[in-house]
Design a protein around this motif. Structure first.
Motif, PDB file in Angstrom:
ATOM      1  N   ASP A   1      -0.363  68.118   8.913  1.00 50.41           N
ATOM      2  CA  ASP A   1      -0.773  68.565  10.207  1.00 50.41           C
ATOM      3  C   ASP A   1      -0.297  68.102  11.367  1.00 50.41           C
ATOM      4  O   ASP A   1      -0.621  68.108  12.505  1.00 50.41           O
ATOM      5  N   GLU A   2       0.848  67.347  11.209  1.00 52.95           N
ATOM      6  CA  GLU A   2       1.714  66.568  12.378  1.00 52.95           C
ATOM      7  C   GLU A   2       2.662  67.634  12.851  1.00 52.95           C
ATOM      8  O   GLU A   2       3.308  68.616  12.256  1.00 52.95           O
ATOM      9  N   VAL A   3       2.688  67.750  14.349  1.00 51.84           N
ATOM     10  CA  VAL A   3       3.741  68.602  14.861  1.00 51.84           C
ATOM     11  C   VAL A   3       4.862  67.933  15.303  1.00 51.84           C
ATOM     12  O   VAL A   3       4.525  66.811  15.746  1.00 51.84           O
ATOM     13  N   VAL A   4       6.007  68.397  14.995  1.00 52.22           N
ATOM     14  CA  VAL A   4       7.176  67.554  15.347  1.00 52.22           C
ATOM     15  C   VAL A   4       8.324  68.620  16.100  1.00 52.22           C
ATOM     16  O   VAL A   4       8.133  69.759  15.721  1.00 52.22           O
ATOM     17  N   GLU A   5       9.026  67.991  16.988  1.00 49.54           N
ATOM     18  CA  GLU A   5      10.264  68.772  17.617  1.00 49.54           C
ATOM     19  C   GLU A   5      11.525  68.774  16.509  1.00 49.54           C
ATOM     20  O   GLU A   5      11.740  67.622  16.141  1.00 49.54           O
ATOM     21  N   VAL A   6      11.953  69.929  16.547  1.00 44.69           N
ATOM     22  CA  VAL A   6      13.193  69.857  15.440  1.00 44.69           C
ATOM     23  C   VAL A   6      14.462  70.746  16.578  1.00 44.69           C
ATOM     24  O   VAL A   6      14.038  71.509  17.260  1.00 44.69           O
ATOM     25  N   PRO A   7      15.587  70.307  16.333  1.00 43.73           N
ATOM     26  CA  PRO A   7      16.471  71.162  17.037  1.00 43.73           C
ATOM     27  C   PRO A   7      16.377  72.672  16.705  1.00 43.73           C
ATOM     28  O   PRO A   7      16.156  73.183  15.721  1.00 43.73           O
ATOM     29  N   ASP A   8      16.558  73.546  17.750  1.00 47.36           N
ATOM     30  CA  ASP A   8      16.476  74.978  17.927  1.00 47.36           C
ATOM     31  C   ASP A   8      17.178  75.346  16.868  1.00 47.36           C
ATOM     32  O   ASP A   8      17.073  76.400  16.048  1.00 47.36           O
ATOM     33  N   ALA A   9      18.677  75.035  16.570  1.00 50.28           N
ATOM     34  CA  ALA A   9      19.803  75.714  15.388  1.00 50.28           C
ATOM     35  C   ALA A   9      18.985  75.134  14.218  1.00 50.28           C
ATOM     36  O   ALA A   9      19.269  75.963  13.166  1.00 50.28           O
ATOM     37  N   ARG A  10      18.011  74.485  14.058  1.00 55.04           N
ATOM     38  CA  ARG A  10      17.490  73.977  12.465  1.00 55.04           C
ATOM     39  C   ARG A  10      16.128  74.695  12.335  1.00 55.04           C
ATOM     40  O   ARG A  10      15.635  74.403  11.288  1.00 55.04           O
TER      41      ARG A  10
ATOM     42  N   MET B   1      14.238  72.265  22.177  1.00 55.79           N
ATOM     43  CA  MET B   1      13.864  72.044  21.127  1.00 55.79           C
ATOM     44  C   MET B   1      12.631  72.976  20.719  1.00 55.79           C
ATOM     45  O   MET B   1      11.724  73.049  21.443  1.00 55.79           O
ATOM     46  N   ALA B   2      12.674  73.195  19.273  1.00 55.31           N
ATOM     47  CA  ALA B   2      11.516  73.922  18.861  1.00 55.31           C
ATOM     48  C   ALA B   2      10.441  72.866  18.462  1.00 55.31           C
ATOM     49  O   ALA B   2      10.618  71.792  18.105  1.00 55.31           O
ATOM     50  N   ARG B   3       9.322  73.543  17.873  1.00 54.82           N
ATOM     51  CA  ARG B   3       8.222  72.639  17.392  1.00 54.82           C
ATOM     52  C   ARG B   3       7.733  73.287  16.114  1.00 54.82           C
ATOM     53  O   ARG B   3       7.376  74.700  16.080  1.00 54.82           O
ATOM     54  N   VAL B   4       7.538  72.607  15.055  1.00 56.06           N
ATOM     55  CA  VAL B   4       6.688  72.934  13.710  1.00 56.06           C
ATOM     56  C   VAL B   4       5.664  72.056  13.315  1.00 56.06           C
ATOM     57  O   VAL B   4       5.686  71.002  13.720  1.00 56.06           O
ATOM     58  N   ARG B   5       4.964  72.398  12.620  1.00 57.70           N
ATOM     59  CA  ARG B   5       3.711  71.708  12.190  1.00 57.70           C
ATOM     60  C   ARG B   5       4.100  71.678  10.493  1.00 57.70           C
ATOM     61  O   ARG B   5       4.296  72.524   9.845  1.00 57.70           O
ATOM     62  N   PHE B   6       3.799  70.360   9.982  1.00 57.60           N
ATOM     63  CA  PHE B   6       3.937  70.089   8.584  1.00 57.60           C
ATOM     64  C   PHE B   6       2.541  70.454   7.941  1.00 57.60           C
ATOM     65  O   PHE B   6       1.350  69.937   8.121  1.00 57.60           O
ATOM     66  N   ILE B   7       2.494  71.427   6.941  1.00 51.80           N
ATOM     67  CA  ILE B   7       1.430  72.004   6.240  1.00 51.80           C
ATOM     68  C   ILE B   7       1.160  71.362   4.931  1.00 51.80           C
ATOM     69  O   ILE B   7       0.392  71.848   4.167  1.00 51.80           O
ATOM     70  N   GLY B   8       2.307  70.463   4.779  1.00 53.11           N
ATOM     71  CA  GLY B   8       2.215  70.033   3.070  1.00 53.11           C
ATOM     72  C   GLY B   8       1.071  69.213   2.675  1.00 53.11           C
ATOM     73  O   GLY B   8       0.122  68.665   3.546  1.00 53.11           O
ATOM     74  N   PRO B   9       0.731  68.941   1.547  1.00 48.57           N
ATOM     75  CA  PRO B   9      -0.524  68.239   1.041  1.00 48.57           C
ATOM     76  C   PRO B   9      -0.261  66.615   1.356  1.00 48.57           C
ATOM     77  O   PRO B   9      -1.268  65.802   1.443  1.00 48.57           O
ATOM     78  N   GLN B  10       0.818  65.948   1.513  1.00 52.56           N
ATOM     79  CA  GLN B  10       1.112  64.620   1.460  1.00 52.56           C
ATOM     80  C   GLN B  10       2.288  64.254   2.308  1.00 52.56           C
ATOM     81  O   GLN B  10       3.056  65.089   2.685  1.00 52.56           O
ATOM     82  N   PRO B  11       2.172  63.143   2.968  1.00 58.43           N
ATOM     83  CA  PRO B  11       3.208  62.629   3.799  1.00 58.43           C
ATOM     84  C   PRO B  11       4.661  62.941   3.153  1.00 58.43           C
ATOM     85  O   PRO B  11       4.715  62.545   2.099  1.00 58.43           O
ATOM     86  N   VAL B  12       5.514  63.226   3.912  1.00 61.54           N
ATOM     87  CA  VAL B  12       7.015  63.066   3.542  1.00 61.54           C
ATOM     88  C   VAL B  12       7.898  62.476   4.525  1.00 61.54           C
ATOM     89  O   VAL B  12       7.261  62.373   5.759  1.00 61.54           O
ATOM     90  N   HIS B  13       8.938  62.091   3.833  1.00 59.85           N
ATOM     91  CA  HIS B  13      10.068  61.387   4.885  1.00 59.85           C
ATOM     92  C   HIS B  13      11.069  62.463   5.149  1.00 59.85           C
ATOM     93  O   HIS B  13      11.609  63.146   3.985  1.00 59.85           O
ATOM     94  N   VAL B  14      11.548  62.831   6.384  1.00 57.49           N
ATOM     95  CA  VAL B  14      12.445  63.723   6.647  1.00 57.49           C
ATOM     96  C   VAL B  14      13.696  62.946   7.514  1.00 57.49           C
ATOM     97  O   VAL B  14      13.756  62.433   8.425  1.00 57.49           O
ATOM     98  N   PRO B  15      14.851  62.944   6.371  1.00 55.85           N
ATOM     99  CA  PRO B  15      15.920  62.136   7.014  1.00 55.85           C
ATOM    100  C   PRO B  15      16.653  62.897   8.452  1.00 55.85           C
ATOM    101  O   PRO B  15      16.940  61.957   9.212  1.00 55.85           O
ATOM    102  N   GLU B  16      16.425  64.372   8.322  1.00 58.53           N
ATOM    103  CA  GLU B  16      16.946  65.058   9.358  1.00 58.53           C
ATOM    104  C   GLU B  16      16.136  64.592  11.011  1.00 58.53           C
ATOM    105  O   GLU B  16      16.794  64.464  11.926  1.00 58.53           O
TER     106      GLU B  16
END
Length: 66
Positions: free
Chosen positions: A25-34, A1-16
């Motif tokens: 500023d939250e770091v989340v794991e995402v599938p490598d393919a995505r 799994m890869a990791r990315v940081r959300f740098i947007g200004p407001q919280p978002v819901h991520v269906p995926e």
């Protein structure tokens, strides 16, 4: 799994990611393919750990394994 940081200004819901609310500023794991699908959105996400990156071990962990 890869990791990315959300740098947007407001919280978002991520269906995926199971509909989770992701906060700025939250770091989340995402599938490598995505991984590219997130980091191409440069105003919202930044890479933290690319797909296939090996996890770093601490000296303490490495000493236990030796």
């Amino acid at each position: 799994m890869a990791r990315v940081r959300f740098i947007g200004p407001q919280p978002v819901h991520v269906p995926e990611l199971g509909g989770r609310e992701i906060h700025p500023d939250e770091v989340v794991e995402v599938p490598d393919a995505r991984f590219e699908g997130y980091v191409c959105q440069t105003t919202s996400w930044e890479p933290v750990e690319e797909p296939g990156a090996t996890k770093k071990t601490t000296t303490k962990t490495a000493a236990k394994e030796a």
